[in-house]
Enzyme design. Structure first.
Site, PDB file in Angstrom:
ATOM      1  N   HIS A 104     -24.111 -31.604  -8.618  1.00 45.25           N
ATOM      2  CA  HIS A 104     -24.871 -30.356  -8.538  1.00 45.25           C
ATOM      3  C   HIS A 104     -24.041 -29.230  -9.159  1.00 45.25           C
ATOM      4  CE1 HIS A 104     -27.792 -27.505  -7.040  1.00 45.25           C
ATOM      5  NE2 HIS A 104     -26.776 -26.744  -6.678  1.00 45.25           N
ATOM      6  N   GLU A 138     -31.743 -33.590   3.422  1.00 43.57           N
ATOM      7  CA  GLU A 138     -31.748 -32.147   3.157  1.00 43.57           C
ATOM      8  C   GLU A 138     -31.223 -31.878   1.744  1.00 43.57           C
ATOM      9  OE1 GLU A 138     -29.881 -28.013   4.909  1.00 43.57           O
ATOM     10  OE2 GLU A 138     -29.565 -29.855   6.026  1.00 43.57           O
ATOM     11  N   LEU A 139     -31.957 -31.090   0.979  1.00 45.28           N
ATOM     12  CA  LEU A 139     -31.640 -30.885  -0.440  1.00 45.28           C
ATOM     13  C   LEU A 139     -30.224 -30.328  -0.650  1.00 45.28           C
ATOM     14  CD1 LEU A 139     -32.982 -30.891  -3.360  1.00 45.28           C
ATOM     15  CD2 LEU A 139     -33.318 -28.442  -2.978  1.00 45.28           C
TER      16      LEU A 139
HETATM   17  C1  GAR Z   1     -26.233 -30.967 -14.874  1.00 46.74           C
HETATM   18  O1  GAR Z   1     -25.688 -29.681 -15.018  1.00 46.74           O
HETATM   19  C2  GAR Z   1     -26.393 -31.309 -13.414  1.00 46.74           C
HETATM   20  O2  GAR Z   1     -25.368 -30.788 -12.607  1.00 46.74           O
HETATM   21  C3  GAR Z   1     -27.714 -30.663 -13.091  1.00 46.74           C
HETATM   22  O3  GAR Z   1     -28.512 -30.919 -14.212  1.00 46.74           O
HETATM   23  C4  GAR Z   1     -27.679 -31.005 -15.371  1.00 46.74           C
HETATM   24  C5  GAR Z   1     -27.995 -32.293 -16.081  1.00 46.74           C
HETATM   25  O4  GAR Z   1     -27.322 -32.359 -17.308  1.00 46.74           O
HETATM   26  N1  GAR Z   1     -28.288 -31.184 -11.903  1.00 46.74           N
HETATM   27  C6  GAR Z   1     -28.998 -30.464 -11.046  1.00 46.74           C
HETATM   28  O5  GAR Z   1     -29.269 -29.294 -11.229  1.00 46.74           O
HETATM   29  C7  GAR Z   1     -29.479 -31.222  -9.830  1.00 46.74           C
HETATM   30  N2  GAR Z   1     -30.008 -30.328  -8.862  1.00 46.74           N
HETATM   31  P1  GAR Z   1     -27.062 -33.763 -18.001  1.00 46.74           P
HETATM   32  O6  GAR Z   1     -28.435 -34.442 -18.116  1.00 46.74           O
HETATM   33  O7  GAR Z   1     -26.522 -33.391 -19.363  1.00 46.74           O
HETATM   34  O8  GAR Z   1     -26.097 -34.515 -17.172  1.00 46.74           O
END
Ligand code: GAR
Length: 210
Positions: A104, A138-139
């Site tokens: 995250h 929980e999220l």
């Molecule tokens: C990443 O920054 C990850 O931390 C985020 O999405 C992006 C995916 O990038 N995840 C979330 O926000 C989950 N709640 P990627 O596809 O290049 O790994």
């Protein structure tokens, strides 16, 4: 340890995992979107891919049941969510309790949910970062395995800050998987993840520095 990675898009964290030389077997990369860019990257790196499209299922429960069937078909010991942008049903999360982790883009418990970089800038925090945690119903709230902090600079935009955080995501996600594979992470009854570490604790990161 057989690992399945779930993605929805770019897949840069997935790529960081696949390229890290980890002592695991990547059984498959699964996406809920056929157009996810990371699927081609996974195939180039010799990892099997599958698409389970959420639009093909009438409910979250029906989708999650199919997704679990596919994951279990690969014999996954560990499920890594890597930008898998779906809310998961409690049934699905509980099925993989203690076997599913997520990355995250914030220092949890601050800034759960979306748009974390813009919200960190708006809040005026001086440190921001990323977190690898076990997934619970929980999220964005499960036991934390590892975090990395970066400074928030005066002229940061969500994009510039997000790029600085992403660099650290690519470091800590492989670390977390390595530690789990090495049996160094223990989930305790108080809902925390304990990591047996051989390294001295990191120095403090102070921002602004002076
Ligand atoms: C990443 O920054 C990850 O931390 C985020 O999405 C992006 C995916 O990038 N995840 C979330 O926000 C989950 N709640 P990627 O596809 O290049 O790994």
């Amino acid at each position: 340890m057989r690992v399945v990675v779930l993605i929805s898009g770019r897949g840069s964290n997935m790529e960081a995992l696949l390229r890290a030389g980890l002592p695991v077997e990547f059984a498959a990369v699964i996406s809920n979107k056929a157009e996810a860019k990371g699927l081609a990257v996974a195939r180039e790196l010799g990892v099997e891919t599958a698409v389970v499209n959420h639009k093909d299922y009438p409910s979250r429960e029906a989708y999650d049941a199919k997704l679990a069937e596919v994951i279990d078909g690969y014999g996954a010991d560990l499920v890594c969510l890597a930008g898998f942008m779906r809310i998961l049903s409690d049934g699905f999360v509980n099925r993989y309790a203690g076997r599913m982790i997520n990355i995250h883009p914030s220092l949890l418990p601050a800034f759960t949910g979306l748009d974390t970089h813009a919200r960190a800038i708006a809040a005026g925090v001086k440190l921001h970062g990323c977190t690898v945690h076990y997934v619970t119903p929980e999220l964005d709230a499960g036991p934390i395995v590892v975090q990395a902090a970066v400074p928030v600079l005066e002229d940061d935009t969500p994009d510039s800050l997000g790029a600085r955080v992403l660099e650290q995501e690519h470091r800590i996600y492989p670390l977390a998987v390595r530690w789990i594979a090495e049996g160094r992470v223990e989930l305790s009854a108080d809902g925390r993840a304990r990591v047996r570490s051989n390294a001295p604790a990191a120095n403090a990161l102070i921002s602004p520095a002076g």
